[in-house]
Design a protein around this motif. Structure first.
Motif, PDB file in Angstrom:
ATOM      1  N   MET B   1       0.875  -1.386   0.031  1.00  0.00           N
ATOM      2  CA  MET B   1       0.099   0.019  -0.130  1.00  0.00           C
ATOM      3  C   MET B   1       0.943   1.306   0.058  1.00  0.00           C
ATOM      4  O   MET B   1       1.990   1.190   0.665  1.00  0.00           O
ATOM      5  N   GLU B   4       2.438   2.986   3.142  1.00  0.00           N
ATOM      6  CA  GLU B   4       3.506   2.435   3.801  1.00  0.00           C
ATOM      7  C   GLU B   4       4.768   3.225   3.457  1.00  0.00           C
ATOM      8  O   GLU B   4       5.839   3.176   4.291  1.00  0.00           O
ATOM      9  N   LEU B   6       5.390   6.080   2.957  1.00  0.00           N
ATOM     10  CA  LEU B   6       5.312   7.494   3.612  1.00  0.00           C
ATOM     11  C   LEU B   6       5.759   7.536   5.013  1.00  0.00           C
ATOM     12  O   LEU B   6       5.228   7.749   5.861  1.00  0.00           O
ATOM     13  N   THR B   7       7.088   6.936   5.007  1.00  0.00           N
ATOM     14  CA  THR B   7       7.624   7.017   6.273  1.00  0.00           C
ATOM     15  C   THR B   7       7.975   8.499   6.769  1.00  0.00           C
ATOM     16  O   THR B   7       7.788   9.232   5.992  1.00  0.00           O
ATOM     17  N   ARG B 107      -3.302  15.957   1.502  1.00  0.00           N
ATOM     18  CA  ARG B 107      -2.636  16.218   2.860  1.00  0.00           C
ATOM     19  C   ARG B 107      -1.489  17.133   2.622  1.00  0.00           C
ATOM     20  O   ARG B 107      -0.661  16.594   1.628  1.00  0.00           O
TER      21      ARG B 107
ATOM     22  N   LYS C 172      -4.644  -0.097   7.581  1.00  0.00           N
ATOM     23  CA  LYS C 172      -4.146   0.596   6.483  1.00  0.00           C
ATOM     24  C   LYS C 172      -2.465   0.488   6.470  1.00  0.00           C
ATOM     25  O   LYS C 172      -1.719   0.067   5.356  1.00  0.00           O
ATOM     26  N   LEU C 173      -2.080   0.786   7.641  1.00  0.00           N
ATOM     27  CA  LEU C 173      -0.772   0.556   8.013  1.00  0.00           C
ATOM     28  C   LEU C 173      -0.413  -0.665   7.766  1.00  0.00           C
ATOM     29  O   LEU C 173       0.851  -1.085   7.226  1.00  0.00           O
ATOM     30  N   LEU C 174      -0.834  -1.786   8.549  1.00  0.00           N
ATOM     31  CA  LEU C 174      -0.795  -3.003   8.504  1.00  0.00           C
ATOM     32  C   LEU C 174      -0.790  -3.788   7.221  1.00  0.00           C
ATOM     33  O   LEU C 174      -0.256  -4.681   6.884  1.00  0.00           O
ATOM     34  N   GLY C 175      -1.925  -3.195   6.424  1.00  0.00           N
ATOM     35  CA  GLY C 175      -1.941  -4.029   5.266  1.00  0.00           C
ATOM     36  C   GLY C 175      -2.702  -5.130   5.482  1.00  0.00           C
ATOM     37  O   GLY C 175      -2.524  -6.082   4.453  1.00  0.00           O
ATOM     38  N   ALA C 408       6.193   1.332  10.226  1.00  0.00           N
ATOM     39  CA  ALA C 408       6.432   2.786  10.209  1.00  0.00           C
ATOM     40  C   ALA C 408       5.634   3.331   9.018  1.00  0.00           C
ATOM     41  O   ALA C 408       5.817   2.943   8.014  1.00  0.00           O
ATOM     42  N   GLY C 409       5.035   4.609   9.355  1.00  0.00           N
ATOM     43  CA  GLY C 409       4.284   5.190   8.285  1.00  0.00           C
ATOM     44  C   GLY C 409       3.293   6.106   8.908  1.00  0.00           C
ATOM     45  O   GLY C 409       2.983   6.391  10.103  1.00  0.00           O
ATOM     46  N   GLU C 410       2.437   6.677   8.153  1.00  0.00           N
ATOM     47  CA  GLU C 410       1.257   7.480   8.550  1.00  0.00           C
ATOM     48  C   GLU C 410       0.156   7.035   7.579  1.00  0.00           C
ATOM     49  O   GLU C 410       0.206   6.974   6.508  1.00  0.00           O
ATOM     50  N   ALA C 411      -1.107   7.480   8.124  1.00  0.00           N
ATOM     51  CA  ALA C 411      -2.149   7.048   7.610  1.00  0.00           C
ATOM     52  C   ALA C 411      -3.327   7.966   7.957  1.00  0.00           C
ATOM     53  O   ALA C 411      -3.533   8.350   9.058  1.00  0.00           O
ATOM     54  N   TRP C 412      -4.179   8.281   7.019  1.00  0.00           N
ATOM     55  CA  TRP C 412      -5.424   8.917   7.481  1.00  0.00           C
ATOM     56  C   TRP C 412      -6.474   8.371   6.959  1.00  0.00           C
ATOM     57  O   TRP C 412      -6.629   7.698   6.053  1.00  0.00           O
ATOM     58  N   SER C 414     -10.908   8.204   7.176  1.00  0.00           N
ATOM     59  CA  SER C 414     -12.196   8.733   7.921  1.00  0.00           C
ATOM     60  C   SER C 414     -13.404   8.185   7.792  1.00  0.00           C
ATOM     61  O   SER C 414     -13.524   7.548   6.643  1.00  0.00           O
ATOM     62  N   TYR C 425      -5.866  10.230  12.213  1.00  0.00           N
ATOM     63  CA  TYR C 425      -4.509  10.219  11.566  1.00  0.00           C
ATOM     64  C   TYR C 425      -3.468   9.518  12.316  1.00  0.00           C
ATOM     65  O   TYR C 425      -3.493  10.046  13.607  1.00  0.00           O
ATOM     66  N   VAL C 427       0.413   7.865  13.282  1.00  0.00           N
ATOM     67  CA  VAL C 427       1.606   7.898  12.714  1.00  0.00           C
ATOM     68  C   VAL C 427       2.350   6.704  13.553  1.00  0.00           C
ATOM     69  O   VAL C 427       2.209   6.756  14.762  1.00  0.00           O
ATOM     70  N   SER C 428       2.863   5.930  12.928  1.00  0.00           N
ATOM     71  CA  SER C 428       3.725   4.664  13.590  1.00  0.00           C
ATOM     72  C   SER C 428       5.146   4.837  13.351  1.00  0.00           C
ATOM     73  O   SER C 428       5.633   5.368  12.063  1.00  0.00           O
ATOM     74  N   PRO C 434       1.526   3.630  18.899  1.00  0.00           N
ATOM     75  CA  PRO C 434       1.350   4.485  17.874  1.00  0.00           C
ATOM     76  C   PRO C 434       2.280   5.818  18.426  1.00  0.00           C
ATOM     77  O   PRO C 434       2.308   5.974  19.496  1.00  0.00           O
TER      78      PRO C 434
END
Ligand code: SF4
Lengths: 163, 184, 478
Positions: B1, B4, B6-7, B107, C172-175, C408-412, C414, C425, C427-428, C434
């Motif tokens: 995805m 991911e 976007l670290t 964003r 989303k971050l984990l997939g 690691a990453g960021e996700a939004w 809603s 939002y 951030v990992s 988190p």
């Protein structure tokens, strides 16, 4: 109260009972809904659970007209002075129920923003556990408070600097 | 995805990317996104299915937000801060915008220096940023220059420290009646 | 004089009045003329004779509806408040009143500073933070799996939406992919939650504008929905049911019967409310044209959800950015036109119907299967395996003590909460907790837009406007 018709010697105890009885039967709450618990407090007052059975369906917005403050929810650092002020404005006799984990101990939010237990700000009579306590729990707390009032004295000792 | 990838984008990376991208700067295929980032030298971007992420420097942030407004991102959704603590720059301000007509999310991530955290305010472009910038100021101590009323919003006015910074203690703080006489 | 006579005379008088003024009255039209006539009427200047000939029939006559303005003023059908016309009121004559943080309207600990000029609101400043709980900080100290416990307490009228938004962001971050049944259960619970939240909104909105019976009614159907929630999750509110990886437990046996009961009873209740409110003149008076927010203001201030749709913005996250397979179901997005309190009421009532429609479709098409992902990274091994294998036991222990790691990453992410766009939002930094959790609560933006909706309206409408935006203070202050 029923002074004249009572046998001699029991006047004072009977008066005390009578006053206490009167107090428990129309204990009006001050609205102090703060968070999720307030929703459950409102649910307790609404049709399904009907707090009116205990003479308590009136929630007063003005602290002057209230006897009981149900602190329902999390008390933040910003709210604490307001809470104290509302409490101070209530006229004696007054009671406080701390509803929910947050009001009693800070709950799961052990952080900078919350007062960790409303008893740091006002004296608390009854703690109702739960997150949120269901209407039944709250009613149980209220009934326990009624028992406490019935068993207690008319005049509570005034502790200076607190009450 | 795509997310991911976007670290945490540190400044070095951003700068390096910018430097390498500078000579033959490719613009994204999406015309709208291209129009937004084109005038802004420091902007880099990531593209996912339903959102575009643009990284930009604090200097160009305001004009990029204005460009986004002109290009259809009329709905202000969110603005928040992040404290990356050891990274440089330490803070990041994240602005989220939405395009209703052609559903797409944008964003904008802006790096903010840790020693002197100042970013331009976008309240003149998006009036809705008002409370959000105050919140970010309150919790992170990021200064939004040009904001009409930059005061604490969630914490009491005389609170010390910025609670959401990573160097602010996690545990509870004893109750203080600092402001008691003022509350009516 | 009998009643009949009176009416006849009235009619005569009305006719007389209607006919006379057009011929010779020196009427100035518009505001100025009305004012002038009003003044002479009151002051008794000599021009009074001018107007007296309208009412030659005698002072005791009832007057016709259609007449010259001056008569309307006398009858009281046109109320001309001198104070309102006077532009020379200076700042000193304005007064500031302070509403809250503890006040009788049912919308929590919001404090408003309102500057009044007479009865008119000129400036409003919402002051928030009285419920600030520091949840975003606490969120950083809880593992990913514990996260929903925290966020569910933010918007306490729609806990499922909070959990869903958080879980989707983490996923989303984990997939990881969620099996279909898990997704459908999520949609079922969130849509029911929308119903219960809107029911509560009708109750509180009713109460805030004086329809106390609504306060009692609204809770009645809400209790039914909450009973179902309690059956499924064990709690009436703050469920912590939707978690990263799926949901906490499968639906209990016999859930279909409960849903069928809800689908029967809730519409009955809603029909009753509509009967009470839809044509109720007091309700209409207090909501029609009150608290208007234009579409442009909605966009600029981030007003979303039913409030924006009542202004005619055709946008619903369930359609635009579908999540958890909500696009499989058929539903409409109800829209309003005027952006006033009345339209918000209609939009919400219609949304209850639409959500129940989705629930009905779910009832018919609920797939079988697992309710959480089989991905062993986030889901503990099944109970049976724990008895057999040491690895499984360790694995189980690890997930619940140290938690799983998220790249690691960021996700939004809603979701469309009953109030609007609820965004999370995250951030990992690659750890088990988190790095940052931020929640964009729709109510926060709504409170911010209050000055827009309230300015230059009457103070009596302030609470109606406030209630119609449905701010939940837990969501505002977090
Ligand atoms: S105890 Fe639970 S339900 Fe009550 S205010 Fe705290 S978090 Fe909310």
């Amino acid at each position: 109260m029923a002074g004249e018709v009572s046998p001699p010697g029991v006047l004072l105890t009977t008066l005390e009972k009578g006053v206490n009885w009167a107090r428990t039967r129309s204990m009006w709450g001050a609205v102090f809904g703060l968070a999720c618990c307030a929703i459950e407090m409102m649910a307790t007052g609404a049709a399904h659970n009907d707090l009116g059975r205990f003479g308590m369906e009136v929630f007063r917005a003005s602290p002057r007209q209230a006897d009981l403050m149900i602190v329902a929810g999390r008390v933040s650092q910003k709210m604490a002075p307001v809470l104290r002020q509302v409490y101070d404005q209530m006229s004696e006799p007054k009671w406080v129920i701390s509803m929910g984990a947050c009001a009693s101990t800070g709950g799961m939010f052990n952080n900078y923003a919350l007062v960790q237990g409303v008893d740091q700000v006002v004296p608390v009579d009854i703690y109702v556990p739960g997150c949120p306590p269901g209407p039944q729990s709250l009613m149980h707390g209220i009934l326990t408070l009624h028992e406490k009032v019935m068993d207690g004295e008319i005049r509570r000792p005034v502790i200076h600097g607190v009450g | 995805m795509a997310d991911e990838e976007l670290t945490e984008q540190t400044a070095e990376e951003a700068v390096a990317e910018e430097a390498s991208a500078a000579p033959e700067r490719e613009l994204p295929e999406q015309a709208v996104l291209a129009a937004i980032v084109e005038p802004h030298e420091s902007a880099t971007w990531q593209i996912a299915d339903d959102e575009w992420v643009v990284m930009v420097s604090a200097g160009e942030y305001h004009s990029l937000a204005a460009a986004a407004l002109v290009n259809g991102f009329a709905t202000f959704i969110d603005l928040c801060g992040v404290d990356y603590f050891r990274a440089r720059p330490r803070f990041e301000v994240v602005l989220t915008l939405l395009n209703y007509d052609d559903p797409m999310r944008l964003r904008v991530r802006v790096g903010v220096d840790g020693d002197e955290p100042v970013v331009p305010s976008v309240t003149d472009v998006y009036p809705g940023a008002n409370f959000y910038e105050r919140e970010t100021y309150d919790l992170f101590g990021i200064d939004f220059s040009g904001h009409p009323d930059l005061t604490r919003i969630l914490m009491p006015d005389d609170w010390e420290g910025y609670p959401l910074r990573k160097d602010y203690a996690v545990g509870s703080v004893p109750i203080q009646f600092k402001d008691a006489h003022k509350v009516q | 004089m009998s009643d009949k006579d009176t009416t006849e005379e009235q009619q005569d008088a009305a006719v007389a009045v209607e006919e006379t003024p057009a011929v010779d009255a020196p009427m100035e039209r518009g505001e100025a003329g009305r004012r002038r006539l009003h003044e002479m009427w009151v002051a008794g200047t000599e021009e009074r004779a001018d107007v007296r000939h309208f009412t030659d029939e005698g002072a005791q006559e009832l007057l016709g509806d259609e007449g010259p303005d001056v008569l309307a003023i006398q009858r009281g059908t046109v109320v001309e408040d001198d104070y309102e016309f006077d532009d020379s009121v200076d700042a000193e004559e304005r007064q500031i009143i302070n509403m809250g943080p503890q006040h009788p309207s049912t919308h929590g600990v919001l404090r408003l500073q309102i500057e009044l000029e007479g009865e008119t609101v000129r400036r409003v400043k919402p002051i928030i933070g009285y419920l600030h709980t520091g949840m975003e900080k606490t969120g950083e100290t809880l593992t990913w799996l514990q996260g929903p416990t925290n966020v569910t307490r933010m918007d306490y009228l729609s806990p499922f939406h909070n959990e869903l938004a958080f879980s989707l962001a983490v996923e989303k971050l984990l997939g990881v992919d969620i099996p279909e049944r898990g997704q459908v259960i999520r949609i079922l619970m969130t849509e029911l939650n929308r119903v219960s939240s809107h029911l509560l909104w009708i109750a509180t909105q009713g109460m805030d504008i004086g329809a106390i019976s609504m306060m009692i009614y609204g809770w009645r159907e809400r209790e039914l929905v909450l009973d179902f929630f309690e059956k499924v999750t064990g709690l009436r509110m703050n469920h912590n049911y939707i978690r990263p990886g799926g949901v906490a437990a499968d639906l209990p046996d016999g859930w279909e019967d409960d849903i069928e009961m809800l689908l029967r009873k809730v519409p009955e209740g809603v029909a009753e409310y509509r009967e009470i409110l839809d044509e109720n003149p007091i309700f209409l008076d207090r909501t029609y044209g009150v608290g208007v927010i234009t579409p442009a203001e909605c966009r600029a201030y981030g007003v979303t959800g039913p409030a924006a749709r009542a202004s005619g913005i055709d946008f619903d996250l369930r359609k635009a950015f579908p999540y958890s397979g909500i696009d499989k179901y058929e539903f409409e997005v109800p829209l309003g036109k005027h952006g006033d309190v009345l339209d918000r009421y209609h939009v919400r009532i219609a949304e209850i119907d639409q959500s129940l429609g989705i629930v009905r479709q779910i009832l018919e098409t609920m797939p079988a299967g697992d309710y959480r992902t089989a991905d062993r990274k986030v889901t503990p091994p099944p109970r049976k395996r724990i008895d057999e294998s040491m690895e499984a036991l360790i694995h189980h222990f690890k997930i619940f003590t140290s938690g799983f790691q998220v790249p690691a990453g960021e996700a939004w992410q809603s979701v469309e909460s009953p109030r609007g766009e609820l965004g999370v939002y995250v951030v990992s930094a690659g750890g088990a907790r988190p790095w940052r959790v931020h929640v964009r609560g729709p109510s926060f933006a709504h409170v911010q837009a209050l000055p827009v909706a309230m300015t230059d309206s009457l103070i009596a409408d302030a609470v109606a406007t406030l209630a119609s935006l449905d701010p939940v203070l837990g969501d505002v202050d977090r």
